[in-house]
Motif scaffolding. Structure first.
Motif, short mmCIF file in Angstrom:
data_model
loop_
_atom_site.label_atom_id
_atom_site.label_comp_id
_atom_site.label_asym_id
_atom_site.label_seq_id
_atom_site.Cartn_x
_atom_site.Cartn_y
_atom_site.Cartn_z
N UNK A 60 0.82 -1.22 0.00
CA UNK A 60 0.00 0.00 0.00
C UNK A 60 0.86 1.26 0.00
N UNK A 61 2.01 1.20 0.65
CA UNK A 61 2.91 2.36 0.71
C UNK A 61 3.72 2.51 -0.57
N UNK A 62 3.62 1.54 -1.48
CA UNK A 62 4.35 1.62 -2.74
C UNK A 62 5.79 1.11 -2.65
N UNK A 63 6.17 0.55 -1.51
CA UNK A 63 7.51 -0.01 -1.38
C UNK A 63 7.63 -1.26 -2.25
N UNK A 64 6.62 -2.12 -2.20
CA UNK A 64 6.56 -3.30 -3.08
C UNK A 64 5.67 -2.92 -4.24
N UNK A 65 6.25 -2.79 -5.43
CA UNK A 65 5.48 -2.41 -6.62
C UNK A 65 4.71 -3.58 -7.18
N UNK A 66 5.43 -4.69 -7.39
CA UNK A 66 4.83 -5.86 -8.01
C UNK A 66 5.76 -7.04 -7.82
N UNK A 67 5.26 -8.24 -8.13
CA UNK A 67 6.07 -9.45 -8.06
C UNK A 67 6.09 -10.05 -9.46
N UNK A 68 7.28 -10.45 -9.91
CA UNK A 68 7.45 -10.96 -11.27
C UNK A 68 8.36 -12.18 -11.27
N UNK A 69 8.37 -12.92 -12.38
CA UNK A 69 9.33 -13.97 -12.61
C UNK A 69 10.47 -13.38 -13.45
N UNK A 70 11.69 -13.66 -13.08
CA UNK A 70 12.85 -13.16 -13.82
C UNK A 70 13.34 -14.29 -14.73
N UNK A 71 13.31 -14.02 -16.02
CA UNK A 71 13.65 -15.03 -17.01
C UNK A 71 15.12 -14.93 -17.42
N UNK A 72 15.67 -16.04 -17.89
CA UNK A 72 17.05 -16.08 -18.36
C UNK A 72 17.06 -15.75 -19.85
N UNK A 73 17.63 -14.61 -20.26
CA UNK A 73 17.60 -14.23 -21.68
C UNK A 73 18.28 -15.25 -22.59
N UNK A 74 19.38 -15.83 -22.15
CA UNK A 74 20.07 -16.81 -22.99
C UNK A 74 19.24 -18.06 -23.21
N UNK A 75 18.49 -18.48 -22.19
CA UNK A 75 17.61 -19.64 -22.34
C UNK A 75 16.53 -19.38 -23.38
N UNK A 76 16.22 -18.10 -23.61
CA UNK A 76 15.23 -17.71 -24.61
C UNK A 76 15.86 -17.34 -25.95
N UNK A 77 17.18 -17.51 -26.05
CA UNK A 77 17.88 -17.18 -27.29
C UNK A 77 18.16 -15.71 -27.48
N UNK A 78 18.03 -14.93 -26.41
CA UNK A 78 18.28 -13.48 -26.48
C UNK A 78 19.68 -13.22 -25.95
N UNK A 79 20.69 -13.52 -26.78
CA UNK A 79 22.07 -13.52 -26.32
C UNK A 79 22.78 -12.18 -26.42
N UNK A 80 22.20 -11.22 -27.09
CA UNK A 80 22.87 -9.93 -27.28
C UNK A 80 22.18 -8.84 -26.46
N UNK A 81 22.98 -8.19 -25.63
CA UNK A 81 22.49 -7.07 -24.84
C UNK A 81 23.23 -5.82 -25.29
N UNK A 82 22.47 -4.83 -25.74
CA UNK A 82 23.05 -3.56 -26.18
C UNK A 82 22.62 -2.45 -25.24
N UNK A 83 23.56 -1.56 -24.95
CA UNK A 83 23.24 -0.32 -24.27
C UNK A 83 23.28 0.75 -25.34
N UNK A 84 22.16 1.44 -25.50
CA UNK A 84 21.99 2.38 -26.60
C UNK A 84 21.94 3.79 -26.03
N UNK A 85 22.93 4.59 -26.43
CA UNK A 85 23.02 5.98 -25.99
C UNK A 85 22.39 6.86 -27.06
N UNK A 86 21.43 7.67 -26.66
CA UNK A 86 20.69 8.49 -27.62
C UNK A 86 20.84 9.96 -27.28
N UNK A 87 21.22 10.72 -28.31
CA UNK A 87 21.22 12.19 -28.22
C UNK A 87 20.14 12.67 -29.18
N UNK A 88 19.40 13.65 -28.74
CA UNK A 88 18.37 14.21 -29.60
C UNK A 88 18.49 15.73 -29.62
N UNK A 89 18.11 16.29 -30.74
CA UNK A 89 18.04 17.75 -30.80
C UNK A 89 16.59 18.19 -30.61
#
Length: 171
Positions: A60-89
């Motif tokens: 109720x106080x918002x300390x606990x937002x939600x409960x989720x399952x954390x999946x393994x990306x490699x087990x799902x074939x998602x082997x590439x993690x990119x950090x994308x830096x964006x500049x905009x005008x």
């Protein structure tokens, strides 16, 4: 961007005061949210009803937002993690709304942050491979005008945690 971003602004209030039992409960839930109420109560040395009431109050106080399952990306074939830096005008409301909509519609974007400094946004994008990243990139820039994009491929994940440090009580 998380749909909780605007909620976080609303929750930008005085931090909730936590006692030792609250901190133990939160630590246990951050480690394994599938623990039963009996297991949590046993580990914190309390009975079920008070533990349940504390968890309810933390939600109720918002300390606990939600409960989720954390999946393994490699087990799902998602082997590439990119950090994308964006500049905009572009800094108009209309552009920002289109940009945020584009990010929210793309499940590959698992984190997005608006930054202070030279970079306007950073995205964490999880995909199968570089070709999949390029498809993501091409669709994003076709939808929203972006001044400059730098993609950084993560070679190795050193640490990944969803657990927040829980502050000690201050008197």
């Amino acid at each position: 961007m998380s749909e909780h971003a605007s909620q976080n602004a609303a929750h930008a209030q005085t931090p909730v005061r936590l006692d030792e039992v609250d901190r133990k409960i939160l630590s246990l839930l951050q480690e394994d949210a599938s623990l039963s109420l009996d297991q949590i109560a046993d580990r914190v040395g309390a009975s079920k009803t008070p533990v349940w009431n504390r968890i309810r109050k933390l939600r109720e106080a918002g300390v606990i937002r939600r409960q989720v399952a954390i999946l393994d990306p490699e087990a799902l074939g998602l082997e590439a993690c990119f950090f994308v830096l964006i500049r905009t005008s572009e800094h108009e409301k209309d552009w920002a709304a289109r940009f945020l909509k584009a990010l929210r519609e793309r499940p590959e974007v698992i984190e997005a942050h608006r930054l202070a400094g030279d970079i306007d946004y950073i995205l964490k994008v999880q995909v199968r491979n570089a070709r999949a990243y390029d498809r993501f990139y091409q669709s994003l820039i076709a939808e929203v005008r972006i001044h400059n994009v730098t993609a950084l491929l993560s070679m190795e994940e050193i640490k990944n945690s969803t657990a927040l440090p829980i502050p000690e009580a201050t008197l």
